[in-house]
Design a protein around this motif. Structure first.
Motif, PDB file in Angstrom:
ATOM      1  N   PHE A   1      -1.092   2.442  -8.749  1.00 27.38           N
ATOM      2  CA  PHE A   1      -2.100   1.910  -9.664  1.00 27.38           C
ATOM      3  C   PHE A   1      -1.471   1.046 -10.755  1.00 27.38           C
ATOM      4  CE2 PHE A   1      -4.681   2.174 -13.486  1.00 27.38           C
ATOM      5  CZ  PHE A   1      -5.896   1.740 -13.004  1.00 27.38           C
ATOM      6  N   ILE A   2      -0.372   1.544 -11.343  1.00 26.76           N
ATOM      7  CA  ILE A   2       0.269   0.801 -12.430  1.00 26.76           C
ATOM      8  C   ILE A   2       0.855  -0.514 -11.919  1.00 26.76           C
ATOM      9  CG2 ILE A   2       2.195   0.818 -14.062  1.00 26.76           C
ATOM     10  CD1 ILE A   2       1.775   3.858 -14.270  1.00 26.76           C
ATOM     11  N   LEU A   3       1.526  -0.427 -10.764  1.00 29.84           N
ATOM     12  CA  LEU A   3       2.175  -1.632 -10.255  1.00 29.84           C
ATOM     13  C   LEU A   3       1.177  -2.579  -9.595  1.00 29.84           C
ATOM     14  CD1 LEU A   3       5.426  -0.125  -8.751  1.00 29.84           C
ATOM     15  CD2 LEU A   3       5.159  -1.370 -10.876  1.00 29.84           C
ATOM     16  N   GLY A   4       0.059  -2.034  -9.109  1.00 26.26           N
ATOM     17  CA  GLY A   4      -0.870  -2.819  -8.311  1.00 26.26           C
ATOM     18  C   GLY A   4      -1.342  -4.106  -8.971  1.00 26.26           C
ATOM     19  N   GLY A   5      -1.840  -3.963 -10.207  1.00 25.50           N
ATOM     20  CA  GLY A   5      -2.360  -5.133 -10.902  1.00 25.50           C
ATOM     21  C   GLY A   5      -1.297  -6.199 -11.054  1.00 25.50           C
ATOM     22  N   MET A   6      -0.107  -5.781 -11.484  1.00 24.19           N
ATOM     23  CA  MET A   6       0.967  -6.747 -11.738  1.00 24.19           C
ATOM     24  C   MET A   6       1.451  -7.368 -10.439  1.00 24.19           C
ATOM     25  SD  MET A   6       3.195  -5.075 -14.768  1.00 24.19           S
ATOM     26  CE  MET A   6       3.157  -3.344 -14.431  1.00 24.19           C
ATOM     27  N   LEU A   7       1.477  -6.535  -9.388  1.00 24.98           N
ATOM     28  CA  LEU A   7       1.906  -7.017  -8.076  1.00 24.98           C
ATOM     29  C   LEU A   7       0.993  -8.155  -7.617  1.00 24.98           C
ATOM     30  CD1 LEU A   7       4.070  -5.851  -6.080  1.00 24.98           C
ATOM     31  CD2 LEU A   7       2.173  -4.830  -4.858  1.00 24.98           C
TER      32      LEU A   7
ATOM     33  N   ILE B   1       2.885   7.180   1.081  1.00 22.98           N
ATOM     34  CA  ILE B   1       2.449   5.788   1.270  1.00 22.98           C
ATOM     35  C   ILE B   1       0.935   5.691   1.135  1.00 22.98           C
ATOM     36  CG2 ILE B   1       2.302   3.904   2.944  1.00 22.98           C
ATOM     37  CD1 ILE B   1       4.989   4.857   4.056  1.00 22.98           C
ATOM     38  N   LEU B   2       0.232   6.644   1.736  1.00 21.44           N
ATOM     39  CA  LEU B   2      -1.229   6.635   1.651  1.00 21.44           C
ATOM     40  C   LEU B   2      -1.705   6.707   0.203  1.00 21.44           C
ATOM     41  CD1 LEU B   2      -2.484   8.879   4.578  1.00 21.44           C
ATOM     42  CD2 LEU B   2      -3.272   6.576   4.034  1.00 21.44           C
ATOM     43  N   MET B   3      -1.076   7.591  -0.575  1.00 20.57           N
ATOM     44  CA  MET B   3      -1.507   7.730  -1.964  1.00 20.57           C
ATOM     45  C   MET B   3      -1.169   6.475  -2.765  1.00 20.57           C
ATOM     46  SD  MET B   3      -3.128  10.432  -1.918  1.00 20.57           S
ATOM     47  CE  MET B   3      -3.514  11.096  -3.516  1.00 20.57           C
ATOM     48  N   THR B   4      -0.029   5.837  -2.452  1.00 14.94           N
ATOM     49  CA  THR B   4       0.294   4.578  -3.135  1.00 14.94           C
ATOM     50  C   THR B   4      -0.775   3.533  -2.835  1.00 14.94           C
ATOM     51  OG1 THR B   4       2.581   5.119  -2.653  1.00 14.94           O
ATOM     52  CG2 THR B   4       2.152   2.945  -3.570  1.00 14.94           C
ATOM     53  N   LEU B   5      -1.175   3.469  -1.541  1.00 16.51           N
ATOM     54  CA  LEU B   5      -2.208   2.501  -1.160  1.00 16.51           C
ATOM     55  C   LEU B   5      -3.514   2.796  -1.889  1.00 16.51           C
ATOM     56  CD1 LEU B   5      -1.486   2.221   2.658  1.00 16.51           C
ATOM     57  CD2 LEU B   5      -1.297   0.391   0.975  1.00 16.51           C
ATOM     58  N   LEU B   6      -3.830   4.090  -2.011  1.00 18.96           N
ATOM     59  CA  LEU B   6      -5.051   4.458  -2.735  1.00 18.96           C
ATOM     60  C   LEU B   6      -4.967   3.969  -4.181  1.00 18.96           C
ATOM     61  CD1 LEU B   6      -7.733   5.970  -2.573  1.00 18.96           C
ATOM     62  CD2 LEU B   6      -6.549   8.049  -3.241  1.00 18.96           C
ATOM     63  N   GLY B   7      -3.797   4.142  -4.797  1.00 13.94           N
ATOM     64  CA  GLY B   7      -3.596   3.663  -6.168  1.00 13.94           C
ATOM     65  C   GLY B   7      -3.761   2.157  -6.252  1.00 13.94           C
ATOM     66  N   LEU B   8      -3.192   1.456  -5.290  1.00 13.67           N
ATOM     67  CA  LEU B   8      -3.329  -0.008  -5.268  1.00 13.67           C
ATOM     68  C   LEU B   8      -4.795  -0.408  -5.116  1.00 13.67           C
ATOM     69  CD1 LEU B   8      -0.279  -0.807  -2.964  1.00 13.67           C
ATOM     70  CD2 LEU B   8      -0.540  -1.624  -5.291  1.00 13.67           C
ATOM     71  N   MET B   9      -5.524   0.345  -4.299  1.00 16.61           N
ATOM     72  CA  MET B   9      -6.942   0.020  -4.106  1.00 16.61           C
ATOM     73  C   MET B   9      -7.725   0.255  -5.397  1.00 16.61           C
ATOM     74  SD  MET B   9      -8.033   1.056  -0.239  1.00 16.61           S
ATOM     75  CE  MET B   9      -7.121   2.487   0.209  1.00 16.61           C
ATOM     76  N   LEU B  10      -7.421   1.358  -6.099  1.00 12.84           N
ATOM     77  CA  LEU B  10      -8.130   1.622  -7.357  1.00 12.84           C
ATOM     78  C   LEU B  10      -7.835   0.533  -8.377  1.00 12.84           C
ATOM     79  CD1 LEU B  10      -7.692   5.482  -7.775  1.00 12.84           C
ATOM     80  CD2 LEU B  10      -9.741   4.240  -7.103  1.00 12.84           C
ATOM     81  N   ALA B  11      -6.622  -0.046  -8.286  1.00 15.80           N
ATOM     82  CA  ALA B  11      -6.253  -1.078  -9.258  1.00 15.80           C
ATOM     83  C   ALA B  11      -7.052  -2.355  -9.064  1.00 15.80           C
ATOM     84  CB  ALA B  11      -4.757  -1.376  -9.159  1.00 15.80           C
ATOM     85  N   THR B  12      -7.688  -2.533  -7.898  1.00 16.27           N
ATOM     86  CA  THR B  12      -8.429  -3.774  -7.685  1.00 16.27           C
ATOM     87  C   THR B  12      -9.814  -3.764  -8.335  1.00 16.27           C
ATOM     88  OG1 THR B  12      -9.292  -2.984  -5.581  1.00 16.27           O
ATOM     89  CG2 THR B  12      -7.290  -4.308  -5.490  1.00 16.27           C
TER      90      THR B  12
END
Lengths: 164, 508, 324
Positions: free
Chosen positions: B445-451, B169-180
């Motif tokens: 990261f991939i899903l973050g932008g689209m999400l 979960i932490l790494m997913t959140l990190l990916g989401l943060m990088l996507a911003t």
């Protein structure tokens, strides 16, 4: 030092520090003044993500505190070959810095040849030949067959004039 | 319709067009193997070359290039852990471990067979349902896409083995943060620190090359010669062997069937595409797998490799539905395909199917011929391609580093990206040593932008209220499935542990 | 053994000669296109289309293309300025957003820092509704907006405050309503915005005319209005905003810029080159297939046109509160 010798703890601390920094910047993000009535703005998601990450990092930190003697970093990295790895990292950085100076062909050749030697290849001429032919082949394919423009480099321009 | 199909077949099998598809497949495979040059750049580079050809030949050349590039991308994902296009990320999850265990040939063969089957089943579905599908692709709104992306995130469960849930979960959140990083939908620069090189955000390619390919290559060097297991695996006689036992084939067949259908329907949605399809298929297979097989996922599972490969090819076929029946490109790849079609004077849209079925079907058949030829051409080449891994380490590792760096450079032509990439790779190595999984980072990261894009659109459209979550039937359905996917394993774990606890107390 | 060495050496020399001869062509025979976006995008296809027509018709011998994306297009601009002394054969393609992004300070530089050569093609803003939409004319849209500003969702294929949003804001503004109230829904590509319209989540789409025509001809959507000064020969049935009483004219040009310090002589050379392009059949084919509209404005006239557009946009952005 013993307390920090734990994979989970170091990892969650790293992420905790990152998330706090990120959160601080997230609070400073500008908001479009003309979209004032929108509930979801440029800050909303970053702040939410950072808070979630901080929460999970704290959970991980808490659990790691109970597993004091597991997952030692010092055990995991025993026998690692640091010197060749760090040299490769250094070579990649040098390559990225020299790329626009020396151009694609020369800088790539130097990078490849130097990396071959770093990883313990002894046959200097053979490795040089492999590096050179790979680079020249790729250069020909990319520029001549696919028509991709590659920077010829400052050195080339210095030697052969300005025509790019 | 039949007449159109026959005309299509007739044109496709003329000698000149067969030559074209051969050339296209070779060029495409070569381009696709360079991480970074995926189907988009391959087609864009080919369009000028095809200006002089007649439309049928040009199209067939493009088809060959397209499938070649997709296969090339899977090849580099499997052999050197370098997924150059986002659709191939899930391929690397199991393909790379399989190749590392000395079965590179088998991994490539599974990839080739499953992508061929995905394309075939996709094409059959296209034949059967094309008139109805246009409506399906328009039935999804931003709210539904948001739910779909959320569902995609549940695939991280697949990477969270024992005690890894929080880390994943932490790494997913990190990916989401990088996507911003970069410009947000409201036109505001986030986390760019005034540096123009960051305005467009961190590119997927850079992140995937740094965290997968570079990090893996560096880890191999770091672990040094102590890891003789891998070396001996490479010496294995079966390295280039394509053979699948009957049992193995039987094992992946249902996976291929399920993933094709899932992939095709996700592909039809213009806002989703091949990447989401491959993640969903991967997640679904892991959830459906019996408990004793779940552990294989991420460690070289055949099903784990077949699922995303099938799904992304079926999705690519599916993405022709909005392109051809509506004239709307749903992805960067179909956008460049649209450019190619336009340059031959073919304007896709509902009228094309009604007024000019011969052209419509010849486009589809050309694409399918590309798919067939790729299989025919590449199977005999696989033993040679997989021997690449037998190149000794002191040569292979620098070449992997070089190709990964080149791949990123060839897209952005920015050496700043290379420096950033090395930095990220070093961080990725540290996380690897600390036993934090990197796949969820890329997924986030991939899903973050689209999400975020879809959520913000949905909220704008619904005037800031979250009521769309239960007022739109499609959104509600996907949300319920998402919750079930998350809860069912949780409930069963709780039940198991309680049962285990009870038996413990009995025995005590 | 010695024989082998000699062969190897000869090969190397031949290769080097080949490389050298390939890069040392004469200046006038080659043209280099600098493209601020990636392969396959709008800038890319225009530059490659122009270059291909030039090369095929024999006006230039070699056309090369350099994709320099990044910084929303500003990297190519700064590259052209920084390396001006070796860019004498280079044309950078750009379009209206260069003005918009400079005004919004996304670009540190602006088109004033390079030399405007000519524009080649133009696209106009178009406003599109679904076939079953109750809006039959632009006036209907405005009435609907006045009734309930939150009820008209306007889709566009780029983020807030960029092209599609600004063109829509211009049209609403000139229609005498408060464009600040406009509910703009950003999508990340024109195609996705079109899907948004067709799926029913938005009521109006602001997009490029050429993209809209293709779909309107297929009978999926109706084009209510567009921002050209007068009706176009190619699509005589699409009304302009101007004739519907809304003085909103906007041309999204695509054109070329040369490095700072380009001499008057070189400029003329570029201009003749491009005017010759217009005469070729190759160009006509490419243009027609892509649905582009010729828009040849050269030299000082082009600069004056750009200045006017910059002034208009800056006034609009100020009015919308997007610029302080």
């Amino acid at each position: 030092m013993h307390l920090l010798d734990n994979k989970d703890r170091i990892g969650s601390l790293l992420l905790l520090v990152f998330s706090f920094t990120y959160l601080q910047y997230a609070f400073e993000l500008p908001i479009d003044p003309t979209a004032g009535d929108e509930s979801f703005n440029a800050r909303t998601l970053p702040i939410g993500l950072a808070i979630a990450a901080i929460a999970f990092a704290l959970i991980e930190l808490f659990f790691s505190a109970r597993r004091v003697d597991e997952n030692r970093i010092s055990e995991a990295v025993q026998g690692f070959s640091w010197i060749p790895t760090l040299s490769l990292v250094l070579l990649m950085v040098v390559y990225s810095l020299l790329f626009s100076k020396l151009g694609f062909v020369l800088s790539s050749y130097l990078f490849l040849h130097a990396s071959f030697l770093t990883l313990g290849e002894r046959r200097i001429f053979l490795s040089g030949f492999i590096a050179a032919s790979l680079v020249v082949f790729l250069w020909l394919m990319l520029t001549r067959v696919f028509g991709i423009f590659l920077d010829s480099g400052d050195l080339y321009r210095f030697l052969f004039g300005l025509v790019s | 319709m039949i007449e159109g199909i026959l005309t299509g077949l007739y044109t496709a099998f003329s000698p000149i067009n067969l030559m074209m598809v051969l050339m296209g497949c070779f060029a495409g495979t070569f381009i696709g193997m360079l991480p970074g040059l995926g189907p988009v750049s391959a087609i864009a580079l080919m369009i000028p070359i095809t200006y002089g050809l007649d439309p049928a030949s040009g199209l067939i050349l493009i088809a060959g290039v397209y499938y070649g590039a997709i296969f090339g991308g899977s090849t580099s994902a499997i052999l050197i852990n370098a997924p150059g296009v986002s659709g191939a990320v899930a391929t690397a999850f199991d393909g790379y471990p399989l190749a590392q265990s000395g079965q590179a040939g088998k991994a490539l063969a599974i990839a080739a067979y499953s992508s061929f089957s995905g394309g075939t089943i996709g094409a059959l579905l296209l034949f059967a349902f094309v008139p109805f599908l246009a409506q399906v692709s328009l039935s999804f709104q931003s709210a539904d896409y948001f739910a779909l992306m959320l569902f995609g995130c549940t695939a991280i469960a697949a990477f969270s083995g024992k005690g890894q849930v929080v880390k994943a979960i932490l790494m997913t959140l990190l990916g989401l943060m990088l996507a911003t990083v970069g410009e947000d939908p409201s036109g505001i620069q986030r986390f760019t620190f005034g540096n123009p090189d960051l305005y467009d955000g961190i590119s997927f390619l850079l992140l995937s090359m740094a965290t997968f390919a570079l990090a893996e290559a560096l880890i191999v060097v770091l672990k040094g010669t102590s890891d003789s297991h891998a070396a001996s695996a490479m010496e294995s006689k079966n390295l280039g062997s394509l053979k699948l036992s009957r049992q193995e084939a039987k094992d992946i067949a249902p996976t291929v069937g399920r993933s094709s259908i899932l992939g095709f329907f996700v592909g039809i949605l213009p806002g989703a595409g091949a990447t989401i399809a491959s993640f969903l298929a991967y997640g679904m297979e892991r959830n459906l797998a019996p408990d004793e097989k779940k552990g294989e996922f991420g460690a070289g599972s055949h099903r784990g490799l077949a699922a995303p490969e099938t799904a992304n090819n079926a999705a690519s076929t599916g993405s022709f539905v909005p392109l051809l029946t509506l004239g709307i490109p749903g992805s960067a790849t179909t956008a460049v395909m649209l450019g190619a079609l336009l340059s031959y004077g073919i304007q896709p849209g509902p009228r094309l199917y009604i007024d000019n079925p011969a052209v419509f079907w010849s486009v589809i058949i050309s694409m399918y011929v590309g798919n067939v030829f790729l299989l025919v051409l590449n199977l005999p080449l696989i033993p040679y391609i997989s021997k690449l891994l037998r190149v000794s380490r002191q040569f292979l590792t620098p070449i992997i580093l070089f190709f990964s760096l080149m791949g990123v450079y060839l897209v952005s032509f920015n050496t700043f990206d290379l420096t950033i990439m090395v930095l990220i790779a070093v961080l990725a190595v540290i996380f690897r040593i600390l036993n934090y999984p990197l796949a969820p980072l890329l997924l986030g990261f991939i899903l973050g932008g689209m999400l975020e894009d879809n959520l913000r659109r949905a909220l704008l459209i619904w005037d800031g209220s979250f009521t769309f979550l239960w007022q739109r039937p499609i959104t509600l359905t996907i949300m319920v499935i998402t919750l079930l996917t998350l809860c069912v394993p949780l409930i069963s774990t709780v039940r198991d542990s309680r049962r285990a606890g009870r038996s413990d107390s009995v025995s005590a | 053994m010695r024989e082998l060495k000699r062969i190897r050496y000869t090969c190397l020399v031949v290769l080097l000669l080949f490389a050298a001869s390939a890069t040392n062509s004469y200046a006038a025979e080659r043209i280099h296109f600098l493209i601020p976006g990636g392969a396959g995008g709008g800038w890319d296809s225009t530059a490659r289309g122009v270059g291909e027509a030039l090369a095929r018709s024999g006006i230039v011998e070699v056309a090369s293309y350099e994709n320099l994306s990044g910084g929303g297009g500003s990297r190519a601009l700064s590259h052209l300025i920084e390396t001006a002394e070796r860019q004498e054969n280079t044309l950078m393609i750009s379009s209206s957003p260069i003005i918009l992004r400079s005004l919004r300070k996304i670009y540190p530089q602006s088109y004033h820092d390079v030399v405007a050569v000519a524009s080649v093609v133009v696209d106009y803003g178009a406003f599109v509704v679904r076939n079953d939409s109750p809006y039959k004319s632009w006036q209907d849209v405005i009435e609907g907006f006045l009734e309930n500003p939150r009820g008209v969702n306007v889709a566009g294929g780029s983020s807030r405050a960029s092209m599609d949003h600004i063109v829509a804001a211009l049209a609403f503004n000139k229609s005498g309503v408060n464009a600040k109230q406009l509910k703009y829904i950003p999508y990340n590509a024109g195609g996705h915005a079109m899907v948004g319209l067709l799926s029913g989540e938005t009521q109006l789409l602001s997009t490029g005319l050429s993209e809209a025509i293709a779909l309107a001809e297929q009978g999926e959507v109706r084009i209510l209005a567009m921002t050209a000064p007068e009706r176009l020969d190619r699509v005589p049935n699409i009304p302009t905003l101007a004739e519907q009483g809304v003085p909103a004219v906007f041309s999204n040009w695509r054109g070329f810029f040369a490095a700072p310090g380009t001499t008057a002589e070189q400029l003329i050379q570029f201009e003749t080159l491009l005017s010759e392009l217009y005469e070729t059949d190759e160009w006509k084919v490419i243009r027609e297939n892509r649905g582009w509209t010729d828009f040849f404005v050269v030299g000082d006239e082009f600069s004056a046109f750009l200045d006017q557009q910059e002034e208009d946009m800056s006034a609009l952005l100020r009015e919308l509160g997007l610029l302080n």
